[in-house]
Design an enzyme around this catalytic site. Structure first.
Site, PDB file in Angstrom:
ATOM      1  N   CYS A 186     -16.381   1.456  -0.025  1.00  0.00           N
ATOM      2  CA  CYS A 186     -15.193   0.650   0.278  1.00  0.00           C
ATOM      3  C   CYS A 186     -14.851   0.674   1.762  1.00  0.00           C
ATOM      4  O   CYS A 186     -14.163  -0.216   2.252  1.00  0.00           O
ATOM      5  CB  CYS A 186     -14.016   1.170  -0.540  1.00  0.00           C
ATOM      6  SG  CYS A 186     -13.666   2.913  -0.256  1.00  0.00           S
ATOM      7  N   GLN A 222      -9.846  -3.767  -3.919  1.00  0.00           N
ATOM      8  CA  GLN A 222     -11.185  -3.289  -3.583  1.00  0.00           C
ATOM      9  C   GLN A 222     -12.156  -3.556  -4.723  1.00  0.00           C
ATOM     10  O   GLN A 222     -13.265  -4.068  -4.513  1.00  0.00           O
ATOM     11  CB  GLN A 222     -11.122  -1.789  -3.264  1.00  0.00           C
ATOM     12  CG  GLN A 222     -12.436  -1.221  -2.789  1.00  0.00           C
ATOM     13  CD  GLN A 222     -12.852  -1.779  -1.447  1.00  0.00           C
ATOM     14  OE1 GLN A 222     -12.093  -1.764  -0.486  1.00  0.00           O
ATOM     15  NE2 GLN A 222     -14.064  -2.307  -1.356  1.00  0.00           N
ATOM     16  N   ARG A 241       0.883  -1.178   0.000  1.00  0.00           N
ATOM     17  CA  ARG A 241       0.000   0.000   0.000  1.00  0.00           C
ATOM     18  C   ARG A 241       0.909   1.214   0.000  1.00  0.00           C
ATOM     19  O   ARG A 241       1.671   1.421   0.964  1.00  0.00           O
ATOM     20  CB  ARG A 241      -0.911  -0.013   1.227  1.00  0.00           C
ATOM     21  CG  ARG A 241      -1.619   1.309   1.437  1.00  0.00           C
ATOM     22  CD  ARG A 241      -2.753   1.236   2.413  1.00  0.00           C
ATOM     23  NE  ARG A 241      -3.904   0.581   1.803  1.00  0.00           N
ATOM     24  CZ  ARG A 241      -5.141   0.630   2.282  1.00  0.00           C
ATOM     25  NH1 ARG A 241      -5.402   1.318   3.375  1.00  0.00           N
ATOM     26  NH2 ARG A 241      -6.127   0.018   1.658  1.00  0.00           N
TER      27      ARG A 241
END
Ligand code: CP
Ligand code: NVA
Length: 310
Positions: A262, A129, A99
């Site tokens: 999300c 996602q 990330r």
């Protein structure tokens, strides 16, 4: 070159369906030791709840092991390069998830690594996602093909980009309603258009939230201020004020629409509580599916076929 997953479009629609078949199998039974003895390195430059938990717990459930690494506590903070980090990680681990602040960092990791690298969110995309989102649509609506998916809010963000690509890969009709200053990056609109031309869906970017939501099967939003975009926060909030997903807006959606986000959500900003926690909301199913889809994604990238899992 190992197979990495940096963009939703890095998997073909056929492969996306294969990963979903694996997901379906893995969702039936919690413990399937398909990745026994294998290790995942999870590298984080930004905060996370779902991504960290779902990858780490997912790896444990597959019989493997996950290691958390961040910039501050690793030698990256003292100048070790991103490519050297990727080379070293590749000598220990079997797969890596990162990330990152800048998409170029996850690209550099993948370029130097000799193991698959998964994008766990960059400034440009959030493909883990979108995979979980598509799977959630399949579960609740039985298909993505022919569904109208309306994204309302900050269109110039990672979640919107990956969602646009995923929906158009599977033949859905993607609408994005965002202020003129916060529309999706043109290069992602172009890829989504090319997907739609090939796979039968469509993509439309507009400014009117009512037009986007009219008759929609899925209404989707994300935070108005993404991580790393805090500068000018007050201006963004003002600009996005007409894009809040509330009861008045969702009245224009199909009667059986589902609401997706999300997460994390900022209740009262991009969405009101009555929508986020209302009867059409599937936000926690969506969060749970991060776990199942990522387990399948790791198994797929590591070459574990569905036959082996049965
Ligand atoms: N949706 C998502 O990626 O959540 P986290 O930031 O908590 O990982
Ligand atoms: N667009 C959000 C997604 C968080 C999961 C962000 O980047 O902060």
């Amino acid at each position: 070159m190992p197979r990495s997953f940096l963009s939703q479009n890095d998997l073909s629609p056929t492969e996306v369906r294969r990963v979903f078949a694996l997901t379906h199998t893995l969702k039936q039974s919690k413990l399937v030791p398909a990745l026994q003895g294998q290790s995942l390195v999870m590298f984080f430059e930004k905060a996370s709840t779902r991504t960290r938990l779902s990858f780490e717990i997912g790896m444990t459930q597959l019989g493997g092991h996950a290691v958390y690494l961040d910039r501050e506590s690793s030698q990256l903070s003292r100048g070790e390069s991103v490519p050297d980090t990727a080379r070293v990680v590749s000598r220990y681990a079997d797969i890596m998830m990162a990330r990152v602040n800048e998409h170029a960092t996850v690209q550099a990791l993948a370029d130097a690594a000799s193991i698959p690298v998964i994008n766990g969110l960059s400034d440009e995309e959030h493909p883990c996602q979108s995979m979980a989102d598509l799977f959630t649509m399949l579960e609740h609506k039985g298909r993505v093909e022919g569904l109208t998916v309306a994204y309302v809010g900050d269109g110039n963000n990672n979640v919107t980009h990956s969602l646009m690509l995923g929906v158009t890969q599977l033949g859905g009709y993607m609408r994005v309603a965002a202020p003129p200053s916060l529309q999706p990056a043109e290069r992602y609109v172009e890829v989504a258009r090319a997907n739609a031309a090939q796979w039968g869906g469509s993509v439309e970017v507009m400014t009117d939230p009512v037009r986007a939501v009219s008759g929609a099967d899925v209404v989707y939003t994300d935070v108005w201020v993404s991580m790393g975009r805090e500068t000018g926060r007050e201006d963004r909030l003002l600009t996005l004020e007409p894009y809040r997903v509330d009861e008045k807006l969702v009245r224009h959606a199909a009667d059986d629409y589902i609401f997706m986000h999300c997460l994390p959500a900022h209740i009262g900003e991009e969405v009101t509580g009555d929508v986020a926690y209302g009867p059409h909301s599937v936000i926690f199913d969506e969060a749970e599916n991060r776990l199942h889809v990522q387990k399948a994604l790791m198994a797929y990238l590591l070459g574990v076929s569905e036959r082996v899992m049965r």
